[in-house]
Design an enzyme around this catalytic site. Structure first.
Site, PDB file in Angstrom:
ATOM      1  N   MET A  16      14.852  36.087  33.879  1.00 43.18           N
ATOM      2  CA  MET A  16      14.715  35.408  35.068  1.00 43.18           C
ATOM      3  C   MET A  16      14.953  36.471  36.101  1.00 43.18           C
ATOM      4  O   MET A  16      15.646  37.680  35.976  1.00 43.18           O
ATOM      5  CB  MET A  16      15.605  34.179  35.579  1.00 43.18           C
ATOM      6  CG  MET A  16      15.355  33.069  34.479  1.00 43.18           C
ATOM      7  SD  MET A  16      16.909  32.021  34.588  1.00 43.18           S
ATOM      8  CE  MET A  16      16.698  31.329  36.239  1.00 43.18           C
ATOM      9  N   CYS A  17      14.204  36.219  37.406  1.00 42.75           N
ATOM     10  CA  CYS A  17      14.238  37.216  38.399  1.00 42.75           C
ATOM     11  C   CYS A  17      15.802  37.424  39.004  1.00 42.75           C
ATOM     12  O   CYS A  17      16.747  36.449  38.897  1.00 42.75           O
ATOM     13  CB  CYS A  17      13.468  36.661  39.785  1.00 42.75           C
ATOM     14  SG  CYS A  17      13.859  37.554  41.259  1.00 42.75           S
ATOM     15  N   PRO A  18      16.267  38.686  38.933  1.00 44.76           N
ATOM     16  CA  PRO A  18      15.435  39.833  39.327  1.00 44.76           C
ATOM     17  C   PRO A  18      15.591  40.548  37.842  1.00 44.76           C
ATOM     18  O   PRO A  18      15.257  41.860  38.112  1.00 44.76           O
ATOM     19  CB  PRO A  18      16.406  40.541  40.548  1.00 44.76           C
ATOM     20  CG  PRO A  18      17.991  40.261  40.038  1.00 44.76           C
ATOM     21  CD  PRO A  18      17.710  38.939  39.333  1.00 44.76           C
TER      22      PRO A  18
END
Lengths: 78, 151
Positions: A16-18
């Site tokens: 998942m981001c980041p």
């Protein structure tokens, strides 16, 4: 379909981001100028994040391939 | 050069620094701050993270392991957030900050006012905290930042 060979492959699928750009930034440090890295990601933000990262850091985004919801980016180290 | 003009030097904002005041101590806002910091570090920016008030409390040794608080306005989502974080193997805010420091310049400072108010010593904080500073030192960093956030 992958159309070029990479010196380094990073699998950021499921991250998942980041984390995809963190993984990319980490891996890129180990490359030398002109080498090519391929990073695959499923994070929806990656489509815009990776080009933005390349733009800011001066590395060159060569190609983006989208296949079955998986984005693969080919970048050349500046 | 105008070194002796008596005027304050007109320093242009340094486009490559992001300053964050981290006032909050809830896990949701710590997550947001950590993602901003990590993103900026990955983009090659220097990051100045100034912890104050509940932001300092969240960095007390070991606290992050059990901090499941979320903002009061979405309190009912606290357990949902924890479950989803685990199910999706999301990295914790502390892991994000550790990763950010691996690849970039992320300086983490704690507010001296908060430290004194709650009798906290620097050795009571996680080792990721670099030092204790006052507001002037933070402002000096923030005024030369392209991006400034309050979280």
């Amino acid at each position: 379909m992958a159309t070029m060979t990479a010196d380094r492959v990073v699998d950021a699928r499921g991250q998942m981001c980041p984390m995809p750009i963190l993984s990319l930034a980490k891996a890129m440090r180990e490359l030398t100028s002109g080498q090519i890295i391929a990073i695959s990601a499923t994070d929806q933000g990656a489509k815009r994040d990776i080009p933005a990262w390349a733009e800011k850091t001066g590395n060159i985004l060569l190609e983006t391939v989208e296949e079955n919801g998986i984005l693969t980016f080919y970048l050349k180290k500046a | 050069m105008f070194a002796n003009s008596g005027q304050e030097s007109a320093t242009a904002p340094q486009a490559n620094r992001m300053s964050i005041v981290l006032f909050s101590g809830t896990a949701d806002k710590l997550m947001a701050a950590s993602i901003m910091a990590t993103g900026a570090a990955a983009m090659g920016m220097d990051v100045e993270l100034f912890l104050t008030t509940w932001g300092v409390m969240a960095f007390r040794k070991g606290d992050y392991r059990t901090n499941t608080r979320v903002s009061a306005d979405y309190a009912e989502y606290g357990s949902v957030m924890q479950e989803q974080m685990a199910a999706k193997k999301a990295t914790s805010w502390m892991e994000n900050l550790e990763g950010a420091r691996e690849i970039g310049h992320v300086h983490i400072a704690a507010c001296s006012h908060t430290m004194e108010l709650f009798d906290i010593k620097v050795e009571d904080l996680e080792p990721i905290v670099d030092e204790v500073i006052g507001v002037a030192a933070f402002i000096e960093q923030a005024r030369n930042s392209a991006i400034s956030l309050f979280i």
